[in-house]
Design a protein around this motif. Structure first.
Motif, mmCIF file in Angstrom:
data_model
loop_
_atom_site.group_PDB
_atom_site.id
_atom_site.type_symbol
_atom_site.label_atom_id
_atom_site.label_comp_id
_atom_site.label_asym_id
_atom_site.label_seq_id
_atom_site.Cartn_x
_atom_site.Cartn_y
_atom_site.Cartn_z
ATOM 1 N N GLN A 6 0.837 -1.206 0.000
ATOM 2 C CA GLN A 6 0.000 0.000 0.000
ATOM 3 C C GLN A 6 0.872 1.256 0.000
ATOM 4 O OE1 GLN A 6 -2.564 0.531 3.432
ATOM 5 N NE2 GLN A 6 -3.952 1.880 2.310
ATOM 6 N N ALA A 7 1.932 1.252 0.808
ATOM 7 C CA ALA A 7 2.834 2.400 0.838
ATOM 8 C C ALA A 7 3.511 2.615 -0.512
ATOM 9 C CB ALA A 7 3.886 2.208 1.934
ATOM 10 N N LEU A 8 3.880 1.528 -1.181
ATOM 11 C CA LEU A 8 4.484 1.648 -2.504
ATOM 12 C C LEU A 8 3.513 2.257 -3.510
ATOM 13 C CD1 LEU A 8 6.546 -1.648 -2.865
ATOM 14 C CD2 LEU A 8 7.460 0.680 -2.983
ATOM 15 N N GLU A 9 2.259 1.869 -3.420
ATOM 16 C CA GLU A 9 1.255 2.446 -4.321
ATOM 17 C C GLU A 9 1.152 3.951 -4.103
ATOM 18 O OE1 GLU A 9 -0.829 1.295 -6.805
ATOM 19 O OE2 GLU A 9 0.488 -0.454 -6.762
ATOM 20 N N ILE A 10 1.134 4.382 -2.849
ATOM 21 C CA ILE A 10 1.041 5.814 -2.543
ATOM 22 C C ILE A 10 2.284 6.534 -3.051
ATOM 23 C CG2 ILE A 10 0.950 7.495 -0.664
ATOM 24 C CD1 ILE A 10 -0.659 5.279 0.889
ATOM 25 N N PHE A 11 3.453 5.921 -2.821
ATOM 26 C CA PHE A 11 4.707 6.495 -3.316
ATOM 27 C C PHE A 11 4.668 6.668 -4.830
ATOM 28 C CE2 PHE A 11 8.603 4.557 -5.307
ATOM 29 C CZ PHE A 11 9.334 5.722 -5.429
ATOM 30 N N MET A 12 4.243 5.643 -5.566
ATOM 31 C CA MET A 12 4.245 5.726 -7.022
ATOM 32 C C MET A 12 3.249 6.760 -7.517
ATOM 33 S SD MET A 12 5.064 1.858 -8.389
ATOM 34 C CE MET A 12 3.993 0.908 -7.300
ATOM 35 N N HIS A 13 2.068 6.815 -6.899
ATOM 36 C CA HIS A 13 1.098 7.860 -7.267
ATOM 37 C C HIS A 13 1.672 9.247 -6.968
ATOM 38 C CE1 HIS A 13 -2.497 5.711 -8.578
ATOM 39 N NE2 HIS A 13 -2.288 4.836 -7.625
ATOM 40 N N GLY A 14 2.317 9.378 -5.809
ATOM 41 C CA GLY A 14 2.876 10.668 -5.441
ATOM 42 C C GLY A 14 4.004 11.102 -6.348
ATOM 43 N N GLU A 15 4.826 10.158 -6.776
ATOM 44 C CA GLU A 15 5.938 10.488 -7.667
ATOM 45 C C GLU A 15 5.438 10.932 -9.037
ATOM 46 O OE1 GLU A 15 9.729 10.208 -7.206
ATOM 47 O OE2 GLU A 15 8.630 10.895 -5.443
ATOM 48 N N ILE A 16 4.402 10.300 -9.534
ATOM 49 C CA ILE A 16 3.824 10.703 -10.820
ATOM 50 C C ILE A 16 3.165 12.071 -10.701
ATOM 51 C CG2 ILE A 16 2.006 10.155 -12.500
ATOM 52 C CD1 ILE A 16 2.662 7.202 -11.984
ATOM 53 N N GLY A 17 2.502 12.300 -9.565
ATOM 54 C CA GLY A 17 1.854 13.581 -9.344
ATOM 55 C C GLY A 17 0.452 13.643 -9.925
ATOM 56 N N GLN A 35 -2.054 15.010 -1.975
ATOM 57 C CA GLN A 35 -3.123 14.150 -1.476
ATOM 58 C C GLN A 35 -3.436 13.107 -2.548
ATOM 59 O OE1 GLN A 35 -7.312 15.440 -1.189
ATOM 60 N NE2 GLN A 35 -7.197 14.930 0.990
ATOM 61 N N VAL A 36 -3.005 11.878 -2.302
ATOM 62 C CA VAL A 36 -3.182 10.801 -3.271
ATOM 63 C C VAL A 36 -4.643 10.375 -3.346
ATOM 64 C CG1 VAL A 36 -2.577 8.391 -3.754
ATOM 65 C CG2 VAL A 36 -0.808 10.023 -3.055
ATOM 66 N N ASP A 37 -5.289 10.293 -2.182
ATOM 67 C CA ASP A 37 -6.713 10.013 -2.093
ATOM 68 C C ASP A 37 -7.179 10.604 -0.773
ATOM 69 O OD1 ASP A 37 -6.351 8.086 0.053
ATOM 70 O OD2 ASP A 37 -5.757 6.620 -1.450
ATOM 71 N N PRO A 38 -8.474 10.553 -0.441
ATOM 72 C CA PRO A 38 -8.928 11.229 0.783
ATOM 73 C C PRO A 38 -8.255 10.790 2.073
ATOM 74 C CG PRO A 38 -10.794 10.741 -0.628
ATOM 75 C CD PRO A 38 -9.613 10.059 -1.246
ATOM 76 N N VAL A 53 4.497 13.104 0.937
ATOM 77 C CA VAL A 53 5.307 14.288 1.214
ATOM 78 C C VAL A 53 6.534 14.285 0.318
ATOM 79 C CG1 VAL A 53 6.625 15.529 2.971
ATOM 80 C CG2 VAL A 53 4.527 14.316 3.615
ATOM 81 N N THR A 54 6.810 15.424 -0.288
ATOM 82 C CA THR A 54 7.950 15.509 -1.195
ATOM 83 C C THR A 54 8.502 16.931 -1.199
ATOM 84 O OG1 THR A 54 8.673 15.048 -3.462
ATOM 85 C CG2 THR A 54 6.497 16.024 -3.207
#
Length: 246
Positions: free
Chosen positions: A5-16, A171-174, A179-180
């Motif tokens: 789950q953390a990896l999914e958030i990281f990948m979404h956050g990196e893409i923006g 904010q990846v989802d609600p 953080v970046t």
């Protein structure tokens, strides 16, 4: 929080957040995640690729990248892979460029705000222009598109008429945010400024109903985040083409 789950958030956050300015994307090649960054930084379009390796052996990764033909600026990020694999990447012309840590923190039981430092958030064009002019890392890190995107939050601390620290939260989802772009001016480090800024953005995230915060830490930044209650979930070992350093 579980690693996947953390990896999914990281990948979404990196893409923006997708926009006319940010044309980044994510795809999978035989189960290998490829993050394709196509975005504007420092007022210039920058294109890069990153392969996120969880289960693929080096030979598989290298064969898939050969078919994919990544941009000149690309990296291979190994997620908790054995060090015995590193030699294969070195032999293929890559160098070990960084060691990072994937961390997550529940937004319960947050530290109290630090009264010594006032944290502000960029909300206007004037804020954006002033921040870009005074950025401690000399980067034009804000654009109008990013400023107006409600899922992005840009916070900073100002002292002596200068930006001494800044950070972006996506904010990846609600329930989850990433953080970046945390940076503190060298002359203002070791004063608790980055910690104060992070506490403020975590408090804001919790007030917005978010439940978890995820980020990537360098080895140097790890003690700060662990002090703030972030828990390490995985070690990330980054390889880049050796010729990129020449």
């Amino acid at each position: 929080m579980q690693l996947n789950q953390a990896l999914e958030i990281f990948m979404h956050g990196e893409i923006g957040i997708p926009s006319a300015e940010n044309r980044s994307s994510r795809q999978q090649l035989a189960g290998l995640d490829i993050l394709h960054s196509d975005d504007v930084w420092n007022q210039q379009r920058q294109i890069a690729d990153e392969a996120i390796v969880q289960s693929h052996a080096p030979a598989e990764v290298l064969a898939l990248l050969a078919d994919y033909q990544p941009s000149v600026d690309h990296r291979i990020t190994l997620v908790d892979r054995p060090t015995s694999e590193h030699a294969a990447y070195h032999a293929a012309g890559y160098r070990h460029s960084a060691s990072e840590v994937l961390l997550a923190r529940s937004l319960n039981n947050l530290p109290a705000p630090d009264p010594r430092y006032a944290v502000a958030q960029a909300t206007t064009i004037a804020d954006m222009e002033w921040l870009n002019t005074h950025d401690p890392a000399k980067r034009a890190w804000l654009t109008v598109t990013r400023l107006l995107e409600p899922r992005l939050r840009h916070s900073f601390i100002r002292l002596d008429a200068e930006v001494v620290a800044r950070v972006r939260v996506c904010q990846v989802d609600p329930a989850h945010s990433y953080v970046t772009n945390l940076y503190t001016a060298p002359n203002y480090r070791r004063r608790g400024i980055a910690q104060a800024l992070m506490i403020a953005v975590l408090q804001q995230a919790a007030a917005l109903g978010e439940c978890w915060s995820v980020l990537i830490a360098s080895e140097a930044g790890l003690p700060l985040y662990q002090k703030l209650g972030y828990q390490p979930l995985a070690t990330l070992t980054v390889f880049e083409p050796a010729e990129a350093s020449e």
